[in-house]
Scaffold this motif. Structure first.
Motif, PDB file in Angstrom:
ATOM      1  N   ARG A   2      65.572  -9.208  42.678  1.00  0.00           N
ATOM      2  CA  ARG A   2      65.441 -10.003  41.476  1.00  0.00           C
ATOM      3  C   ARG A   2      65.179  -9.055  40.304  1.00  0.00           C
ATOM      4  O   ARG A   2      64.311  -8.182  40.414  1.00  0.00           O
ATOM      5  CB  ARG A   2      64.304 -11.017  41.582  1.00  0.00           C
ATOM      6  N   PRO A   3      65.881  -9.191  39.220  1.00  0.00           N
ATOM      7  CA  PRO A   3      66.996 -10.120  39.003  1.00  0.00           C
ATOM      8  C   PRO A   3      68.220  -9.691  39.796  1.00  0.00           C
ATOM      9  O   PRO A   3      68.426  -8.508  40.062  1.00  0.00           O
ATOM     10  CB  PRO A   3      67.231 -10.029  37.502  1.00  0.00           C
ATOM     11  N   LEU A   4      69.016 -10.692  40.139  1.00  0.00           N
ATOM     12  CA  LEU A   4      70.225 -10.475  40.926  1.00  0.00           C
ATOM     13  C   LEU A   4      71.431 -10.819  40.063  1.00  0.00           C
ATOM     14  O   LEU A   4      71.541 -11.937  39.555  1.00  0.00           O
ATOM     15  CB  LEU A   4      70.206 -11.364  42.172  1.00  0.00           C
ATOM     16  N   THR A   5      72.315  -9.840  39.883  1.00  0.00           N
ATOM     17  CA  THR A   5      73.534 -10.079  39.096  1.00  0.00           C
ATOM     18  C   THR A   5      74.708 -10.271  40.052  1.00  0.00           C
ATOM     19  O   THR A   5      74.928  -9.455  40.957  1.00  0.00           O
ATOM     20  CB  THR A   5      73.828  -8.908  38.151  1.00  0.00           C
ATOM     21  N   ILE A   6      75.451 -11.350  39.828  1.00  0.00           N
ATOM     22  CA  ILE A   6      76.537 -11.743  40.730  1.00  0.00           C
ATOM     23  C   ILE A   6      77.824 -11.919  39.930  1.00  0.00           C
ATOM     24  O   ILE A   6      77.816 -12.530  38.852  1.00  0.00           O
ATOM     25  CB  ILE A   6      76.207 -13.067  41.449  1.00  0.00           C
ATOM     26  N   LEU A   7      78.897 -11.376  40.446  1.00  0.00           N
ATOM     27  CA  LEU A   7      80.231 -11.643  39.903  1.00  0.00           C
ATOM     28  C   LEU A   7      80.924 -12.636  40.818  1.00  0.00           C
ATOM     29  O   LEU A   7      81.042 -12.402  42.022  1.00  0.00           O
ATOM     30  CB  LEU A   7      81.065 -10.360  39.815  1.00  0.00           C
ATOM     31  N   LEU A   8      81.358 -13.762  40.255  1.00  0.00           N
ATOM     32  CA  LEU A   8      82.111 -14.761  41.012  1.00  0.00           C
ATOM     33  C   LEU A   8      83.556 -14.726  40.522  1.00  0.00           C
ATOM     34  O   LEU A   8      83.832 -14.994  39.354  1.00  0.00           O
ATOM     35  CB  LEU A   8      81.522 -16.161  40.813  1.00  0.00           C
TER      36      LEU A   8
ATOM     37  N   VAL B 105      68.533 -14.880  38.211  1.00  0.00           N
ATOM     38  CA  VAL B 105      69.896 -14.778  38.732  1.00  0.00           C
ATOM     39  C   VAL B 105      70.863 -14.845  37.556  1.00  0.00           C
ATOM     40  O   VAL B 105      70.779 -15.770  36.728  1.00  0.00           O
ATOM     41  CB  VAL B 105      70.225 -15.898  39.736  1.00  0.00           C
ATOM     42  N   VAL B 106      71.743 -13.852  37.480  1.00  0.00           N
ATOM     43  CA  VAL B 106      72.794 -13.841  36.466  1.00  0.00           C
ATOM     44  C   VAL B 106      74.131 -13.996  37.180  1.00  0.00           C
ATOM     45  O   VAL B 106      74.489 -13.168  38.026  1.00  0.00           O
ATOM     46  CB  VAL B 106      72.773 -12.537  35.644  1.00  0.00           C
ATOM     47  N   LEU B 107      74.844 -15.067  36.876  1.00  0.00           N
ATOM     48  CA  LEU B 107      76.129 -15.357  37.513  1.00  0.00           C
ATOM     49  C   LEU B 107      77.229 -15.200  36.470  1.00  0.00           C
ATOM     50  O   LEU B 107      77.294 -15.969  35.501  1.00  0.00           O
ATOM     51  CB  LEU B 107      76.141 -16.772  38.095  1.00  0.00           C
ATOM     52  N   ILE B 108      78.078 -14.195  36.655  1.00  0.00           N
ATOM     53  CA  ILE B 108      79.180 -13.934  35.735  1.00  0.00           C
ATOM     54  C   ILE B 108      80.467 -14.371  36.409  1.00  0.00           C
ATOM     55  O   ILE B 108      80.780 -13.911  37.514  1.00  0.00           O
ATOM     56  CB  ILE B 108      79.259 -12.441  35.372  1.00  0.00           C
ATOM     57  N   VAL B 109      81.201 -15.266  35.750  1.00  0.00           N
ATOM     58  CA  VAL B 109      82.449 -15.763  36.337  1.00  0.00           C
ATOM     59  C   VAL B 109      83.626 -15.097  35.629  1.00  0.00           C
ATOM     60  O   VAL B 109      83.621 -14.920  34.413  1.00  0.00           O
ATOM     61  CB  VAL B 109      82.552 -17.300  36.244  1.00  0.00           C
TER      62      VAL B 109
ATOM     63  N   ALA C 278      87.570  -8.754  36.131  1.00  0.00           N
ATOM     64  CA  ALA C 278      86.700  -8.645  37.300  1.00  0.00           C
ATOM     65  C   ALA C 278      86.444  -7.188  37.664  1.00  0.00           C
ATOM     66  O   ALA C 278      85.330  -6.819  38.070  1.00  0.00           O
ATOM     67  CB  ALA C 278      87.317  -9.392  38.479  1.00  0.00           C
ATOM     68  N   ARG C 279      87.424  -6.353  37.512  1.00  0.00           N
ATOM     69  CA  ARG C 279      87.268  -4.945  37.905  1.00  0.00           C
ATOM     70  C   ARG C 279      86.269  -4.217  37.019  1.00  0.00           C
ATOM     71  O   ARG C 279      85.497  -3.392  37.501  1.00  0.00           O
ATOM     72  CB  ARG C 279      88.631  -4.260  37.860  1.00  0.00           C
ATOM     73  N   VAL C 280      86.253  -4.521  35.730  1.00  0.00           N
ATOM     74  CA  VAL C 280      85.288  -3.844  34.866  1.00  0.00           C
ATOM     75  C   VAL C 280      83.871  -4.385  35.078  1.00  0.00           C
ATOM     76  O   VAL C 280      82.888  -3.641  35.029  1.00  0.00           O
ATOM     77  CB  VAL C 280      85.704  -3.957  33.379  1.00  0.00           C
ATOM     78  N   ILE C 281      83.750  -5.678  35.360  1.00  0.00           N
ATOM     79  CA  ILE C 281      82.429  -6.272  35.585  1.00  0.00           C
ATOM     80  C   ILE C 281      81.857  -5.812  36.917  1.00  0.00           C
ATOM     81  O   ILE C 281      80.628  -5.703  37.073  1.00  0.00           O
ATOM     82  CB  ILE C 281      82.518  -7.807  35.512  1.00  0.00           C
ATOM     83  N   THR C 282      82.704  -5.507  37.886  1.00  0.00           N
ATOM     84  CA  THR C 282      82.250  -5.065  39.204  1.00  0.00           C
ATOM     85  C   THR C 282      81.332  -3.856  39.100  1.00  0.00           C
ATOM     86  O   THR C 282      80.394  -3.706  39.898  1.00  0.00           O
ATOM     87  CB  THR C 282      83.474  -4.735  40.089  1.00  0.00           C
ATOM     88  N   THR C 283      81.578  -2.993  38.140  1.00  0.00           N
ATOM     89  CA  THR C 283      80.767  -1.774  37.995  1.00  0.00           C
ATOM     90  C   THR C 283      79.386  -2.052  37.426  1.00  0.00           C
ATOM     91  O   THR C 283      78.558  -1.132  37.369  1.00  0.00           O
ATOM     92  CB  THR C 283      81.493  -0.774  37.077  1.00  0.00           C
TER      93      THR C 283
ATOM     94  N   VAL D  90      85.510  -3.722  45.867  1.00  0.00           N
ATOM     95  CA  VAL D  90      84.489  -4.181  44.927  1.00  0.00           C
ATOM     96  C   VAL D  90      83.426  -3.122  44.663  1.00  0.00           C
ATOM     97  O   VAL D  90      82.406  -3.405  44.039  1.00  0.00           O
ATOM     98  CB  VAL D  90      83.829  -5.478  45.442  1.00  0.00           C
ATOM     99  N   GLU D  91      83.601  -1.925  45.162  1.00  0.00           N
ATOM    100  CA  GLU D  91      82.609  -0.875  44.905  1.00  0.00           C
ATOM    101  C   GLU D  91      82.513  -0.604  43.409  1.00  0.00           C
ATOM    102  O   GLU D  91      83.529  -0.703  42.689  1.00  0.00           O
ATOM    103  CB  GLU D  91      83.005   0.403  45.665  1.00  0.00           C
ATOM    104  N   PRO D  92      81.294  -0.251  42.903  1.00  0.00           N
ATOM    105  CA  PRO D  92      80.064   0.079  43.651  1.00  0.00           C
ATOM    106  C   PRO D  92      79.227  -1.141  44.028  1.00  0.00           C
ATOM    107  O   PRO D  92      78.172  -0.998  44.629  1.00  0.00           O
ATOM    108  CB  PRO D  92      79.304   0.969  42.673  1.00  0.00           C
ATOM    109  N   ALA D  93      79.670  -2.346  43.662  1.00  0.00           N
ATOM    110  CA  ALA D  93      78.929  -3.543  44.037  1.00  0.00           C
ATOM    111  C   ALA D  93      79.116  -3.825  45.527  1.00  0.00           C
ATOM    112  O   ALA D  93      79.971  -3.249  46.200  1.00  0.00           O
ATOM    113  CB  ALA D  93      79.391  -4.730  43.204  1.00  0.00           C
ATOM    114  N   GLU D  94      78.295  -4.740  46.017  1.00  0.00           N
ATOM    115  CA  GLU D  94      78.366  -5.120  47.427  1.00  0.00           C
ATOM    116  C   GLU D  94      79.123  -6.433  47.556  1.00  0.00           C
ATOM    117  O   GLU D  94      78.947  -7.345  46.739  1.00  0.00           O
ATOM    118  CB  GLU D  94      76.963  -5.257  48.001  1.00  0.00           C
TER     119      GLU D  94
END
Length: 503
Positions: free
Chosen positions: A321-327, A431-435, A444-449, A476-480
């Motif tokens: 926490r905080p957790l940033t998520i790309l959807l 929680v931050v959810l970025i769509v 999506a590729r730039v937000i993944t970093t 999706v690296e460096p994200a999980e």
């Protein structure tokens, strides 16, 4: 760009296609077995009679006594002769029926066994007695035709030789009369005597040839195996035809499965996600996607159980926490596309009393009347503060809309302001959810970093199997890679939800 599929991915695609096509394969197998049974029944209703004829050499025929007996082309010619209209007419006369030659020849087949002087006749009919009688009629008619051809040729030669003999006899009579009138002795008389001797010799040779022709055999051959019904055995049984139809149906099902796996067939269930070696985060129903922002009211009462299960899977797996998520979406669709589960994911975490901020980087998130509200684009340009752009959508849930310049989102995301914005949003939420749009898209590729976890949405009947197979942890690296959300629902409704319009 799609990656080249490896052998393991192809095997997974094929396995998934086989599972999806199991019902179709069973149907094709049953249909094939039924058609085979019908074919076997029709085949069983037909009877074949066989007979064999030994060919005897005849004068005046291609296969003559002067040949070596090894020229099989002659026998092939004889086999073709059996199927001629002349033989068919003779066969009809022997049968005593008025039938067209084409109809009578339809059931006949003639073969030449290798290195033999034998013709094998086969006649197929619906009645055994009819098959036997017609096989016999053709064998006898063929032999009669051969005999008639040979005798006709012999008679023609005989008439020609007899005519030649008659001419020579008349010539000898004339020479004798001339000889009687010639003076004795004289050179003329000697010449006439020589001519008489020559013509007499010719007459003798012609009479010898005529005599030899009369001694020739007129036997065209004989039937060595009388016509009889051949046993059908297992090859003509209904069981074999049914088994053959069953096997062909199974093969057709397998071929269709292979073709579907090669043509990027759409996924049909969670098993297809597992076949692509991707972790399944959760499954939601299409009907649950209609739950919208409650605008300050508690969303717990309207929150579906599938979202609760998905929230448990997400928050127990990722405790940061905080957790940033790309959807993002697994499908290669336009950049404006927004994942169908965007609002549900945000409401899922917010209903767990986690302060959640939903950031629309796709430009396609339904805003519920805030489409003209300043948002992400204005914040990235420095025109307004983040606190001014956030819109409260429920308890513990705020939304950062795309803003009024959605067409500029892609360019603005590459600016240094994006990283600063995400850091600021993380200080305000648990929680931050970025769509965004497609997982392989530039947004999506730039937000993944800049995020911790990437979640991919796959819709049944819309997302392709190869699109899933082309995904990997490295993508999706460096994200999980947090997993895949499977949206289940009627294919036609899912297909129409591009982009997704909320009720």
């Amino acid at each position: 760009m799609a990656q080249e599929l490896g052998p393991s991915s192809r095997g997974m695609l094929l396995g998934a296609a086989l599972r999806r096509g199991l019902i179709l394969t069973i149907v094709l197998a049953v249909v094939g077995a039924a058609l085979g049974f019908v074919g076997g029944t029709l085949r069983a209703d037909s009877v074949t009679a066989r007979t064999a004829v030994l060919i005897a050499p005849l004068e005046g025929n291609p296969f003559s006594p002067d040949g070596s007996g090894e020229d099989l082309m002659n026998l092939l010619t004889e086999a073709e002769l059996v199927s001629s209209d002349a033989v068919a007419r003779l066969s009809a006369e022997k049968l005593g029926v008025a039938i067209a030659s084409e109809e009578l020849l339809a059931g006949l087949s003639v073969t030449v066994p290798p290195n033999t002087q034998i013709l094998e006749f086969e006649y197929t009919a619906t009645d055994g007695d009819m098959a036997v009688r017609r096989a016999d009629a053709f064998s006898e008619a063929y032999l009669d035709y051969r005999r008639a051809r040979s005798e006709g040729r012999s008679n023609e030669l005989t008439e020609r030789i007899e005519a030649q003999i008659e001419q020579r006899v008349q010539e000898v009579d004339r020479l004798f009369r001339d000889l009687d009138e010639a003076p004795i002795p004289s050179q003329e008389r000697t010449l006439l005597q020589g001519q008489i001797d020559s013509v007499s010799t010719q007459i003798g040779q012609l009479r010898t040839t005529l005599s030899e022709m009369g001694m020739g055999s007129s036997d065209p051959g004989q039937v060595i195996t009388p016509a009889a019904i051949s046993s059908s055995g297992f090859l003509n049984s209904r069981a074999l035809y049914s088994l053959g139809g069953l096997i062909l149906g199974l093969i057709a099902g397998l071929v269709l499965a292979v073709l579907r796996s090669e043509r990027n067939a759409s996924i049909q269930g969670v098993d297809d996600i597992e076949a692509a070696s991707l972790p399944l985060l959760g499954q939601v129903r299409f009907s649950d996607l209609g739950v919208g922002p409650t605008r300050g009211e508690s969303s717990a009462s309207t929150f579906g159980s599938s979202w609760r299960q998905l929230r448990v899977s997400l928050l127990t797996q990722f405790r940061k926490r905080p957790l940033t998520i790309l959807l993002a979406s697994a499908s290669d669709i336009p950049e404006s596309q927004c994942p169908l589960s965007s609002w549900g994911m945000a409401e899922a975490t917010a209903s767990g009393t986690l302060d959640t901020i939903l950031v629309d980087a796709s430009g396609g998130l339904p805003q519920g009347g805030t489409d003209s509200h300043p948002g992400l684009t204005e914040v990235l340009r420095g025109q307004i503060e983040l606190s001014e752009a956030l819109v409260r959508a429920g308890d513990h849930l705020r939304v950062l809309p795309a803003g009024m310049a959605k067409e500029d989102i892609e360019d603005l995301l590459f600016s240094p302001s994006t990283s600063k914005l995400i850091d600021e949003v993380k200080r305000l939420a648990d929680v931050v959810l970025i769509v965004a749009g497609p997982i392989r898209g530039s947004r999506a590729r730039v937000i993944t970093t800049m995020v911790d976890v990437v979640i991919v949405e796959a819709a049944g009947g819309v997302t392709g199997m190869q699109e899933l197979a082309n995904m990997s942890t490295q993508a999706v690296e460096p994200a999980e890679l947090g997993g895949v959300i499977y949206v289940d629902g009627p294919r036609r409704l899912l297909a129409r939800s591009v982009p997704y319009a909320r009720s």
